[in-house]
Design an enzyme around this catalytic site. Structure first.
Site, PDB file in Angstrom:
ATOM      1  N   PHE A  10       0.819  -1.207   0.000  1.00  0.00           N
ATOM      2  CA  PHE A  10       0.000   0.000   0.000  1.00  0.00           C
ATOM      3  C   PHE A  10       0.855   1.260   0.000  1.00  0.00           C
ATOM      4  O   PHE A  10       1.903   1.312   0.649  1.00  0.00           O
ATOM      5  CB  PHE A  10      -0.877   0.050   1.265  1.00  0.00           C
ATOM      6  CG  PHE A  10      -1.869  -1.056   1.397  1.00  0.00           C
ATOM      7  CD1 PHE A  10      -3.190  -0.885   1.015  1.00  0.00           C
ATOM      8  CD2 PHE A  10      -1.491  -2.289   1.932  1.00  0.00           C
ATOM      9  CE1 PHE A  10      -4.112  -1.913   1.156  1.00  0.00           C
ATOM     10  CE2 PHE A  10      -2.404  -3.322   2.080  1.00  0.00           C
ATOM     11  CZ  PHE A  10      -3.716  -3.133   1.687  1.00  0.00           C
ATOM     12  N   ASP A  11       0.371   2.271  -0.694  1.00  0.00           N
ATOM     13  CA  ASP A  11       0.831   3.621  -0.450  1.00  0.00           C
ATOM     14  C   ASP A  11       0.218   4.061   0.883  1.00  0.00           C
ATOM     15  O   ASP A  11      -0.701   3.409   1.383  1.00  0.00           O
ATOM     16  CB  ASP A  11       0.368   4.529  -1.596  1.00  0.00           C
ATOM     17  CG  ASP A  11       0.749   5.972  -1.371  1.00  0.00           C
ATOM     18  OD1 ASP A  11       1.930   6.238  -1.082  1.00  0.00           O
ATOM     19  OD2 ASP A  11      -0.137   6.842  -1.480  1.00  0.00           O
ATOM     20  N   LEU A  12       0.715   5.146   1.454  1.00  0.00           N
ATOM     21  CA  LEU A  12       0.180   5.602   2.741  1.00  0.00           C
ATOM     22  C   LEU A  12      -0.788   6.772   2.567  1.00  0.00           C
ATOM     23  O   LEU A  12      -1.997   6.610   2.696  1.00  0.00           O
ATOM     24  CB  LEU A  12       1.321   5.997   3.673  1.00  0.00           C
ATOM     25  CG  LEU A  12       0.878   6.436   5.075  1.00  0.00           C
ATOM     26  CD1 LEU A  12       0.304   5.259   5.859  1.00  0.00           C
ATOM     27  CD2 LEU A  12       2.023   7.098   5.827  1.00  0.00           C
TER      28      LEU A  12
END
EC number: 3.6.1.1
Length: 217
Positions: A10-12
């Site tokens: 995941f990106d944050l």
């Protein structure tokens, strides 16, 4: 690509946690400090969300890019906990994935310490086995280095992985690493913007991931 998805990266910002107001206000403060004669609207700032800070500041003001980066980080950290918000349903979906023994990691263009701060504020830190920040790689997304590093640390292959994010850098990084990709419809730039980069999936809500990974089994 066929087979079971075991690994989710995941990106944050804008994906797991809502830092949109924090980012916009931080950019506004930084730009006002270094470019007081120029006016930047919220719409002007939106393209800055996603790329690394140095990439953005070098384009805007190359002579003072490093000073702007330092100012940005100091302002951002000072106001971080007050302006960060949760996205509805994210915590629960990530918890279910964790409890079902999926491998979970984060690949972000933020520094590691700032990533961890955001995760701890939202209680998500306990779910992720691997966190890759900008200070741990030589090349930021869309380069695949961060994804490849995360997969190696998780003992996973690209064939069993999916990269999830809210920006074209995330989708392109996943494609460059040859993983599956998913965009999030709650991206501040909108799902139409993200759709043009042709992610394999578009999530209307984070729990959509559960159906995707179970369907791939």
């Amino acid at each position: 690509m066929t087979g079971k998805i075991t690994t989710l990266l995941f990106d944050l910002d804008g994906t797991l946690i809502n830092t949109n107001e924090l980012i916009i206000k931080t950019f506004q403060a930084t730009l006002q400090e270094f470019l007081p004669d120029r006016v930047f609207t919220r719409e002007d700032i939106l393209p800055f969300i996603g790329p690394s800070l140095m990439e953005t500041f070098r384009e805007i003001n190359p002579a003072h890019a490093e000073e702007m980066r330092v100012f940005y980080r100091e302002y951002n950290l000072k106001h971080h906990d007050d302006l960060i918000l949760e996205y509805e349903g994210v915590y629960e979906a990530i918890r279910v994935l964790y409890e079902e023994d999926y491998k979970l990691g984060i690949v972000s263009t933020k520094m590691y310490d700032t990533i961890m701060r955001g995760l701890k504020v939202t209680g998500l830190d306990k779910f992720f086995q691997v966190v890759i920040g900008l200070d741990q790689v030589s090349n930021a997304k869309p380069d695949p280095e961060g994804i490849e590093m995360a997969l190696s640390l998780l003992n996973a292959t690209k064939e069993e992985a999916i990269m999830i994010g809210d920006n074209y850098h995330d989708i392109e990084a996943g494609k460059n690493a040859e993983t599956l990709t998913a965009g999030v419809a709650w991206a501040i730039k909108g799902p139409e913007h993200l759709a043009q980069f042709q992610p394999d999936f578009m999530l209307e809500k984070m729990s959509d991931l559960l159906a995707i990974v179970r369907d791939e089994e």
